[in-house]
Design an enzyme around this catalytic site. Structure first.
Site, PDB file in Angstrom:
ATOM      1  N   MET A   1      -1.159  32.681 -22.596  1.00  0.00           N
ATOM      2  CA  MET A   1       0.005  32.467 -23.451  1.00  0.00           C
ATOM      3  C   MET A   1      -0.285  31.427 -24.529  1.00  0.00           C
ATOM      4  O   MET A   1       0.170  31.540 -25.668  1.00  0.00           O
ATOM      5  CB  MET A   1       1.220  32.047 -22.610  1.00  0.00           C
ATOM      6  CG  MET A   1       2.500  31.940 -23.409  1.00  0.00           C
ATOM      7  SD  MET A   1       2.896  33.471 -24.272  1.00  0.00           S
ATOM      8  CE  MET A   1       3.951  34.294 -23.090  1.00  0.00           C
TER       9      MET A   1
ATOM     10  N   LYS B   1      10.095   3.123   6.504  1.00  0.00           N
ATOM     11  CA  LYS B   1       9.453   3.290   7.807  1.00  0.00           C
ATOM     12  C   LYS B   1      10.241   2.579   8.903  1.00  0.00           C
ATOM     13  O   LYS B   1      10.427   3.126   9.999  1.00  0.00           O
ATOM     14  CB  LYS B   1       8.020   2.753   7.743  1.00  0.00           C
ATOM     15  CG  LYS B   1       7.194   3.142   8.941  1.00  0.00           C
ATOM     16  CD  LYS B   1       5.713   2.978   8.691  1.00  0.00           C
ATOM     17  CE  LYS B   1       4.907   3.464   9.892  1.00  0.00           C
ATOM     18  NZ  LYS B   1       3.474   3.394   9.676  1.00  0.00           N
TER      19      LYS B   1
ATOM     20  N   PHE C   1       0.838  -1.195   0.000  1.00  0.00           N
ATOM     21  CA  PHE C   1       0.000   0.000   0.000  1.00  0.00           C
ATOM     22  C   PHE C   1       0.880   1.253   0.000  1.00  0.00           C
ATOM     23  O   PHE C   1       1.786   1.385   0.815  1.00  0.00           O
ATOM     24  CB  PHE C   1      -0.920  -0.004   1.230  1.00  0.00           C
ATOM     25  CG  PHE C   1      -1.799   1.213   1.300  1.00  0.00           C
ATOM     26  CD1 PHE C   1      -2.773   1.435   0.326  1.00  0.00           C
ATOM     27  CD2 PHE C   1      -1.642   2.146   2.316  1.00  0.00           C
ATOM     28  CE1 PHE C   1      -3.570   2.566   0.379  1.00  0.00           C
ATOM     29  CE2 PHE C   1      -2.449   3.278   2.373  1.00  0.00           C
ATOM     30  CZ  PHE C   1      -3.414   3.489   1.401  1.00  0.00           C
TER      31      PHE C   1
HETATM   32  C1  LIG Z   1       1.747  22.795 -15.419  1.00  0.00           C
HETATM   33  C2  LIG Z   1       1.677  23.430 -16.770  1.00  0.00           C
HETATM   34  N1  LIG Z   1       0.729  23.038 -17.653  1.00  0.00           N
HETATM   35  C3  LIG Z   1       0.662  23.613 -18.876  1.00  0.00           C
HETATM   36  C4  LIG Z   1       1.543  24.595 -19.228  1.00  0.00           C
HETATM   37  C5  LIG Z   1       1.482  25.219 -20.616  1.00  0.00           C
HETATM   38  N2  LIG Z   1       1.164  26.661 -20.511  1.00  0.00           N
HETATM   39  C6  LIG Z   1       2.108  27.618 -20.564  1.00  0.00           C
HETATM   40  S1  LIG Z   1       1.505  29.156 -20.351  1.00  0.00           S
HETATM   41  C7  LIG Z   1      -0.059  28.572 -20.218  1.00  0.00           C
HETATM   42  C8  LIG Z   1      -1.222  29.498 -20.004  1.00  0.00           C
HETATM   43  C9  LIG Z   1      -1.170  30.196 -18.710  1.00  0.00           C
HETATM   44  O1  LIG Z   1      -2.407  30.808 -18.483  1.00  0.00           O
HETATM   45  P1  LIG Z   1      -2.640  31.745 -17.248  1.00  0.00           P
HETATM   46  O2  LIG Z   1      -2.165  31.093 -16.015  1.00  0.00           O
HETATM   47  O3  LIG Z   1      -4.035  32.198 -17.240  1.00  0.00           O
HETATM   48  O4  LIG Z   1      -1.635  32.953 -17.530  1.00  0.00           O
HETATM   49  P2  LIG Z   1      -1.604  33.981 -18.759  1.00  0.00           P
HETATM   50  O5  LIG Z   1      -0.793  33.381 -19.848  1.00  0.00           O
HETATM   51  O6  LIG Z   1      -3.016  34.238 -19.177  1.00  0.00           O
HETATM   52  O7  LIG Z   1      -0.953  35.202 -18.190  1.00  0.00           O
HETATM   53  C10 LIG Z   1      -0.088  27.174 -20.331  1.00  0.00           C
HETATM   54  C11 LIG Z   1      -1.320  26.352 -20.296  1.00  0.00           C
HETATM   55  C12 LIG Z   1       2.527  24.947 -18.286  1.00  0.00           C
HETATM   56  N3  LIG Z   1       3.456  25.860 -18.553  1.00  0.00           N
HETATM   57  N4  LIG Z   1       2.555  24.374 -17.065  1.00  0.00           N
END
Ligand SMILES: Cc1ncc(C[n+]2csc(CCOP(=O)(O)OP(=O)(O)O)c2C)c(N)n1
Length: 574
Positions: A478, A161, A111
């Protein structure tokens, strides 16, 4: 003295000067949690183990010490993985202690049994499985030494453990233990090798008419900011920053060109492409800073100094490559250098920049909309560029890098190499615990915030005052931007809903503010800065705003998409 393994773990942490750890209990680490009560260490109970690693990471970045995270076996340990990989990519010294099922059960799919040393093999600097109490103390000491020496990084110590429950002899060390300092990396290169390389480097420097320093994270890590400033001033060389190098030269310094790379200033990238000499200080030519390697800085000779020999010639072939601690190398180099002027080159870079070097958008007329650049600019103004800013990952991260002008080293903290959404809030909490004297801001997107928002309650329980600025654009911004540029605006899976952040703050017993107009910024910031507890700020910004300039993935560094408006990077059109 005979002591239980569980107690030895904490005694070793006390030996190492640890006073704060971040973790989450469970069956396989229960003996250690029981022993915790008898040791002078503050334990921050996170809401998800990923938060523990990011807090430990932020704590390490802000304190210069080792961050420590704890988790149980199985799902507890696997929840640490993202944070460990993040620390590995950005060379952050953290030690993660995981409980493991009893040795006699190992290999039986017991587990909550997972092979965490196997899982983390490639994302740790080193990891250990400890199955005997007598091995705990020497392993813990080694873990701290490995985490801090040379190029720092994460170390996992997985302790069964039974090892926690058994007894073993434990003697505190006579001498105060210390991890190797980064300077010890100097031993990586012999003195003779450095001197002959420095001779060649001086020849290249003397011949150069268009040199540029590429300032990386290694400057901050080795404490070489003074040496780099003296070097730049003496040799009259302009300095471009990597994302993690921000702060290594004060923003207002006349030789500081700003950030390079995918969302860097266009004149920095253009200067790199025109340069005849690149001095790469503690940076690793990441693809986000080089663009297409085949056309990267085609005329430039390269001098590369890095503490990790495996970085030399890895992405970019260097003409002079020196493996060593940057501060130590520069301390040897500086006395051998001649002063020089590069006025024509600086004038040329000024020409490339045109009027675009001014990012001051304070005086712009208010068109009724709120833009992310406004928010970050106003936070910068309100805090005089002296708050510690921790970002998440996405557009807001790049805007923070562009608009929060850091006047001090170590006050811009971000997930660089791994680009880990969810980093911002927990890392900022670790930063605040390391530097309670400092004002700390987490600047996060609505997407990344929702990944680790459970830590708001940790903030409450531990009374951690962080101001959280959510740049809320209703998109995974982004990714939406990439879809706008490269997928004909087909917004697949990027529109994003959010809870009511003011109500969410309220539900946690925190203060929440929503800002939709620039005119309300000043009051909101005043309130947040004056409040005793954490404040969650929901900035409703323009939804389809875009980070400019941008080097498309795979494009040459000078081949940038610029803001369509002629006023371009002044930000005058935002
Ligand atoms: C854990 C993770 N999943 C996916 C991504 C791919 N990714 C890079 S930027 C982004 C968008 C980020 O969106 P948000 O947090 O709303 O910030 P914004 O770009 O709008 O400022 C994603 C999905 C990542 N960098 N990290």
């Amino acid at each position: 003295m005979k002591t239980k393994g569980a107690h030895i773990i904490w005694s070793c942490l006390v030996e190492q000067g640890v006073d704060t750890v971040f973790g989450y209990p469970g069956g396989a680490i229960l003996p250690a949690y029981d022993a915790l009560l008898d040791h002078p260490i503050r334990h921050v109970l996170v809401r998800h183990e990923q938060g523990a690693t990011h807090m430990a990471d932020g704590y390490a970045r802000a304190s210069g010490k080792v961050g420590v995270a704890l988790a149980t076996s199985g799902p507890g340990a696997t929840n640490l993985v993202t944070g460990i990989a993040n620390a590995m990519m950005d060379s952050i010294p953290i030690v993660c202690i995981t409980g493991q099922v009893a040795e006699m059960l190992m290999g039986s799919d017991a587990f909550q049994e997972t092979d965490i040393t196997g899982i983390t093999l490639t994302i740790t600097k080193h990891n250990f499985l400890v199955t005997r109490a007598k091995d705990i103390a020497p392993t813990m000491r080694k873990a701290f030494q490995i985490a801090t020496s040379g190029r720092p990084g994460p170390v996992v110590v997985d302790i069964t453990k039974n090892a926690q429950q058994e007894e073993a002899e434990y003697e505190p060390p006579i001498d105060k233990p210390k991890g190797l300092s980064p300077q010890d990396g100097k031993g990586l290169s012999t003195r003779g090798f450095v001197s002959s390389s420095l001779e060649q480097a001086n020849q290249l420097l003397a011949a150069a008419k268009k040199p540029v320093i590429l300032a990386g994270h290694g400057i901050l890590k080795s404490g070489a900011c003074d040496e780099v400033r003296r070097f730049a001033e003496l040799a009259h060389v302009p300095v471009g920053m990597t994302l993690l190098g921000i702060g290594s030269l004060p923003a207002h310094h006349p030789l500081n060109l700003g950030m390079m790379g995918m969302h860097g200033e266009h004149w920095v990238n253009e200067a790199i492409q025109e340069a005849d000499l690149l001095l790469a200080f503690g940076m690793r030519f990441d693809d986000r800073v080089t663009g297409k390697l085949a056309s990267y800085a085609p005329q430039a000779k390269k001098i590369h100094i890095d503490i990790d020999p495996s970085e030399l010639h890895k992405n970019v072939r260097a003409d002079v490559a020196i493996a060593g601690d940057l501060r130590a190398v520069l301390q040897e180099w500086l006395p051998t250098m001649d002063g020089k002027r590069h006025d024509a080159w600086l004038a040329r870079i000024g020409e490339l920049a045109g009027g675009a070097t001014v990012r001051d958008i304070a005086e712009l007329p208010d068109n009724g909309k709120l833009y992310a650049a406004h928010v970050i600019h106003d936070i910068w103004k309100a805090t005089a560029g002296r708050a510690i800013v921790v970002t998440d990952v996405g557009q807001h991260q790049m805007w923070a890098a562009q608009y929060y002008k850091c006047e001090e080293p170590g006050i811009f903290i971000t997930s660089g190499g791994l680009g880990t959404m969810g980093f911002g809030v927990p890392a900022a909490m670790g930063v605040k615990l390391a530097r309670p004297d400092r004002e700390v801001w987490a600047i996060v997107g609505d997407g990344g915030f929702q990944m680790t928002q459970a830590e708001l309650q940790t903030m409450v329980q531990e009374n951690i005052k962080v101001n959280v600025a959510i740049i809320n654009n209703g998109y995974l911004g982004m990714v939406r931007q990439w879809q706008e540029f490269f997928h004909q605006r087909r917004y697949s899976a990027t529109p994003l809903s959010s809870p009511d952040y003011v109500k969410l703050a309220d539900a946690h017993g925190l203060s929440g503010i929503r800002v939709t107009r620039r005119a309300d910024m000043a009051d909101a910031l005043r309130h947040a800065r004056a409040a005793a507890g954490a404040v969650i700020m929901d900035f409703r910004v323009d939804q389809e705003d875009t980070v400019y300039p941008m080097v498309s993935p795979g494009a040459a560094l000078h081949d940038m998409i610029k803001r369509p408006n002629a006023l371009s990077e002044t930000g005058a059109d935002v």
